[in-house]
Design a protein around this motif. Structure first.
Motif, PDB file in Angstrom:
ATOM      1  N   ASN A   8      35.888  58.141  48.642  1.00  0.00           N
ATOM      2  CA  ASN A   8      34.974  58.768  48.476  1.00  0.00           C
ATOM      3  C   ASN A   8      35.233  59.901  47.531  1.00  0.00           C
ATOM      4  N   ARG A   9      36.036  60.538  48.863  1.00  0.00           N
ATOM      5  CA  ARG A   9      36.703  61.775  48.314  1.00  0.00           C
ATOM      6  C   ARG A   9      37.775  61.439  47.060  1.00  0.00           C
ATOM      7  N   GLY A  10      38.187  60.544  47.005  1.00  0.00           N
ATOM      8  CA  GLY A  10      38.527  60.533  45.773  1.00  0.00           C
ATOM      9  C   GLY A  10      38.020  60.560  44.700  1.00  0.00           C
ATOM     10  N   PHE A  11      37.064  59.500  44.489  1.00  0.00           N
ATOM     11  CA  PHE A  11      36.242  59.166  43.159  1.00  0.00           C
ATOM     12  C   PHE A  11      35.427  60.302  43.437  1.00  0.00           C
ATOM     13  N   ILE A  49      31.586  58.809  37.285  1.00  0.00           N
ATOM     14  CA  ILE A  49      31.519  56.631  37.508  1.00  0.00           C
ATOM     15  C   ILE A  49      30.352  56.453  38.223  1.00  0.00           C
ATOM     16  N   GLN A  50      30.248  55.614  37.618  1.00  0.00           N
ATOM     17  CA  GLN A  50      29.061  54.561  38.478  1.00  0.00           C
ATOM     18  C   GLN A  50      30.257  53.078  38.685  1.00  0.00           C
ATOM     19  N   TYR A  51      29.801  53.345  39.769  1.00  0.00           N
ATOM     20  CA  TYR A  51      29.856  51.240  40.336  1.00  0.00           C
ATOM     21  C   TYR A  51      29.334  50.863  41.451  1.00  0.00           C
ATOM     22  N   GLU A  52      29.227  49.275  41.213  1.00  0.00           N
ATOM     23  CA  GLU A  52      29.245  48.889  42.150  1.00  0.00           C
ATOM     24  C   GLU A  52      29.325  49.299  43.810  1.00  0.00           C
ATOM     25  N   ASP A  53      28.435  48.040  44.359  1.00  0.00           N
ATOM     26  CA  ASP A  53      28.536  48.419  46.051  1.00  0.00           C
ATOM     27  C   ASP A  53      29.473  47.596  46.367  1.00  0.00           C
ATOM     28  N   ASP A  54      30.274  46.739  46.382  1.00  0.00           N
ATOM     29  CA  ASP A  54      31.069  46.225  46.435  1.00  0.00           C
ATOM     30  C   ASP A  54      32.813  46.619  46.083  1.00  0.00           C
ATOM     31  N   VAL A  55      32.716  47.558  45.067  1.00  0.00           N
ATOM     32  CA  VAL A  55      33.816  48.351  45.390  1.00  0.00           C
ATOM     33  C   VAL A  55      34.393  49.071  46.250  1.00  0.00           C
ATOM     34  N   ILE A  56      33.294  49.997  47.053  1.00  0.00           N
ATOM     35  CA  ILE A  56      34.296  50.370  47.869  1.00  0.00           C
ATOM     36  C   ILE A  56      34.773  49.411  49.350  1.00  0.00           C
ATOM     37  N   LYS A  57      33.833  48.452  49.165  1.00  0.00           N
ATOM     38  CA  LYS A  57      34.461  47.357  49.934  1.00  0.00           C
ATOM     39  C   LYS A  57      36.051  46.494  49.394  1.00  0.00           C
ATOM     40  N   GLU A  68      42.197  56.052  41.753  1.00  0.00           N
ATOM     41  CA  GLU A  68      42.983  56.567  40.476  1.00  0.00           C
ATOM     42  C   GLU A  68      43.309  55.743  39.598  1.00  0.00           C
ATOM     43  N   ASN A  69      43.911  54.290  39.633  1.00  0.00           N
ATOM     44  CA  ASN A  69      43.821  53.144  38.378  1.00  0.00           C
ATOM     45  C   ASN A  69      42.851  53.044  38.378  1.00  0.00           C
ATOM     46  N   ALA A  70      41.660  52.438  39.285  1.00  0.00           N
ATOM     47  CA  ALA A  70      40.671  51.591  38.452  1.00  0.00           C
ATOM     48  C   ALA A  70      39.882  52.745  37.666  1.00  0.00           C
ATOM     49  N   TYR A  71      39.804  53.920  38.265  1.00  0.00           N
ATOM     50  CA  TYR A  71      39.066  55.432  37.232  1.00  0.00           C
ATOM     51  C   TYR A  71      39.275  54.890  35.676  1.00  0.00           C
ATOM     52  N   ASN A  99      35.163  51.308  32.397  1.00  0.00           N
ATOM     53  CA  ASN A  99      34.675  51.210  31.190  1.00  0.00           C
ATOM     54  C   ASN A  99      33.919  52.825  30.638  1.00  0.00           C
ATOM     55  N   PHE A 100      34.740  53.052  29.664  1.00  0.00           N
ATOM     56  CA  PHE A 100      34.205  54.197  29.420  1.00  0.00           C
ATOM     57  C   PHE A 100      32.822  54.334  28.333  1.00  0.00           C
ATOM     58  N   SER A 101      32.309  54.170  28.859  1.00  0.00           N
ATOM     59  CA  SER A 101      30.567  54.576  27.739  1.00  0.00           C
ATOM     60  C   SER A 101      30.348  56.340  27.999  1.00  0.00           C
ATOM     61  N   GLY A 102      29.323  56.862  26.718  1.00  0.00           N
ATOM     62  CA  GLY A 102      28.822  57.956  26.557  1.00  0.00           C
ATOM     63  C   GLY A 102      30.095  58.838  27.433  1.00  0.00           C
ATOM     64  N   GLU A 103      28.686  59.442  28.486  1.00  0.00           N
ATOM     65  CA  GLU A 103      29.121  60.474  29.613  1.00  0.00           C
ATOM     66  C   GLU A 103      29.796  59.816  30.832  1.00  0.00           C
ATOM     67  N   THR A 104      29.190  58.084  31.397  1.00  0.00           N
ATOM     68  CA  THR A 104      29.190  57.961  32.102  1.00  0.00           C
ATOM     69  C   THR A 104      31.048  56.913  31.959  1.00  0.00           C
ATOM     70  N   ARG A 105      31.811  56.711  33.640  1.00  0.00           N
ATOM     71  CA  ARG A 105      32.171  55.502  33.404  1.00  0.00           C
ATOM     72  C   ARG A 105      31.959  54.283  34.639  1.00  0.00           C
ATOM     73  N   LEU A 106      32.170  52.697  34.271  1.00  0.00           N
ATOM     74  CA  LEU A 106      31.050  51.944  35.070  1.00  0.00           C
ATOM     75  C   LEU A 106      32.609  51.399  35.656  1.00  0.00           C
ATOM     76  N   LEU A 107      32.944  51.106  36.650  1.00  0.00           N
ATOM     77  CA  LEU A 107      33.541  50.505  37.569  1.00  0.00           C
ATOM     78  C   LEU A 107      32.894  49.193  38.270  1.00  0.00           C
ATOM     79  N   THR A 108      33.649  47.694  37.963  1.00  0.00           N
ATOM     80  CA  THR A 108      33.595  46.655  38.689  1.00  0.00           C
ATOM     81  C   THR A 108      34.303  46.019  39.433  1.00  0.00           C
ATOM     82  N   VAL A 109      33.942  45.112  39.824  1.00  0.00           N
ATOM     83  CA  VAL A 109      34.846  44.281  41.319  1.00  0.00           C
ATOM     84  C   VAL A 109      35.833  43.916  40.070  1.00  0.00           C
ATOM     85  N   ASP A 110      35.444  43.324  38.745  1.00  0.00           N
ATOM     86  CA  ASP A 110      36.423  42.468  38.015  1.00  0.00           C
ATOM     87  C   ASP A 110      37.323  43.287  37.645  1.00  0.00           C
TER      88      ASP A 110
END
Length: 409
Positions: A175-178, A188-196, A214-217, A221-232
């Protein structure tokens, strides 16, 4: 700092794990057994008394960070060497720097990363300077110091075992990293399972976790002002996790494997078999452990277990891996589920101990070799009864001195 060094610093991409390295002991997570309030280490540091130690733990558990924090806490000069790239020359240079610092009233901590990679001669070179207090040594190692550090040096240091970072602390670190990346770049927004997923992938390694953050960030996916990170996305980045398997784990897994077989826990035995295979263990080594267990622990309770274990060894020699995992698994299940008896093992060990202690006697006269011409005049073989001719006749087979000795009860 000269111009070239400044340019290096400007152009260098510092990893997130280095940026977020804790600056105080209060921020140091995951080692509550070592840095808890009133722990022996903290109490010693409060007295400003230095001591030499070796930090033993898995990669990414905080060995280097703790060493730097100790130096900061006691206001000591901190000199860092890597055992991969340094040797006796660098040790001598460090000792000279330490002597200069002592003249100015400052103590020196020499931190040697991966100290297990130093040769015996290089480790011996540290001894007089640790002994007389010119330097205070902090070594870090992923290997068991009892095997990798020379006894003379080991007797002059305290060994502190650091644990892999637990899941609760790892979650805080992630969480500190994000949070840092969001403040520095975009939300950045990410799914609940990302941390796990990151926690499970890191396996107690904070550096590994932050590298993945860092690599995942930046791969998100980048859309507008917010990034989106998924488990995929994470799965695509990581592909396949590496199994942590140090020399210590080699011994520990082999021990757990054999004890699981002995304890008739086929599920645990299969798990340790899988762990050793995944880590790249020589399948012949695994099969040898299996043969030992079939002989020592199954023994006479099911003699067929030895045949199956030996067949599994031959099979992996012939076909190798990955196909060899199948005969190994078959044999592991059989040996684990087989009835157990160590009577033969205890019997031979007891007999060997007797002979070693002096109970070393010749066979009775009637059992001695009588096939040659002069044997009869010595009395060898006299009165021996061929058992098949008289199976009901009792004979003495033990030496006269221990004729009533029983090894099998």
């Amino acid at each position: 700092m000269n111009l070239f060094t400044q340019l290096e610093e400007i152009n260098k991409q510092t990893p997130l794990a280095e940026i977020l390295r804790p600056k105080t002991l209060d921020d140091f997570l995951g080692q509550s057994n070592v840095v808890a309030p009133n722990s022996p280490l903290l109490n010693l540091l409060k007295t400003q008394r230095l001591f030499s130690l070796i930090l033993w733990g898995t990669p990414g558990c905080g060995k280097t960070t703790l060493a730097r924090l100790i130096a900061t806490k006691v206001n000591a000069q901190f000199i860092e060497l890597s055992a991969v790239t340094s040797g006796i020359k660098e040790i001598k240079e460090t000792v000279e720097q330490a002597r200069e610092a002592l003249r100015a009233g400052q103590k020196t901590i020499l931190f040697i990363d991966e100290i297990h990679r130093y040769s015996k001669t290089q480790q011996d070179a540290l001894l007089p300077h640790v002994e007389n207090g010119t330097i205070f040594l902090i070594g870090s190692t992923t290997e068991n110091p009892s095997f990798q550090v020379v006894p003379a040096l080991l007797s002059r240091v305290q060994v502190i075992r650091l644990n892999p970072i637990n899941d609760i602390s790892m979650t805080k670190i992630i969480n500190r990293g994000f949070e840092y990346l969001e403040k520095t770049y975009q939300p950045i927004q990410y799914e609940d399972d990302v941390i796990k997923f990151i926690v499970n992938n890191a396996r107690g390694d904070a550096r590994c976790a932050l590298n993945l953050v860092e690599n995942a960030y930046f791969a998100s996916n980048f859309s507008g002002e917010t990034r989106l990170l998924t488990v995929d996305i994470l799965e695509n980045i990581t592909q396949k996790r590496n199994t942590r398997y140090s020399q210590q784990e080699h011994y520990d897994c082999a021990s757990a494997f054999q004890k699981s077989l002995r304890g008739s826990d086929a599920d645990a035995a299969i798990y340790y078999l899988a762990k050793m295979i995944e880590a790249g263990e020589d399948p012949r080594f695994i099969a040898r452990r299996l043969i030992v267990c079939a002989a020592e622990d199954v023994g006479i309770a099911d003699p067929n277990a030895m045949n199956i274990a030996v067949s599994a060894y031959r099979a992996v020699e012939i076909i190798g891996l990955p196909e060899g995992r199948i005969p190994l698994a078959n044999a592991v299940v059989y040996v684990a589920k087989a009835p157990k008896s160590n009577k033969a093992c205890l019997a031979i060990d007891s007999a060997l101990a007797d002979i070693e202690s002096g109970l070393d006697y010749p066979p009775p006269m009637h059992l001695r070799d009588a096939h040659y011409k002069d044997a009869a005049k010595y009395g060898f073989g006299k009165s021996y009864i061929y058992t098949h001719d008289a199976p009901d006749v009792k004979q003495q087979f033990m030496p006269d001195e221990i004729k009533d000795k029983k090894y099998l009860g």
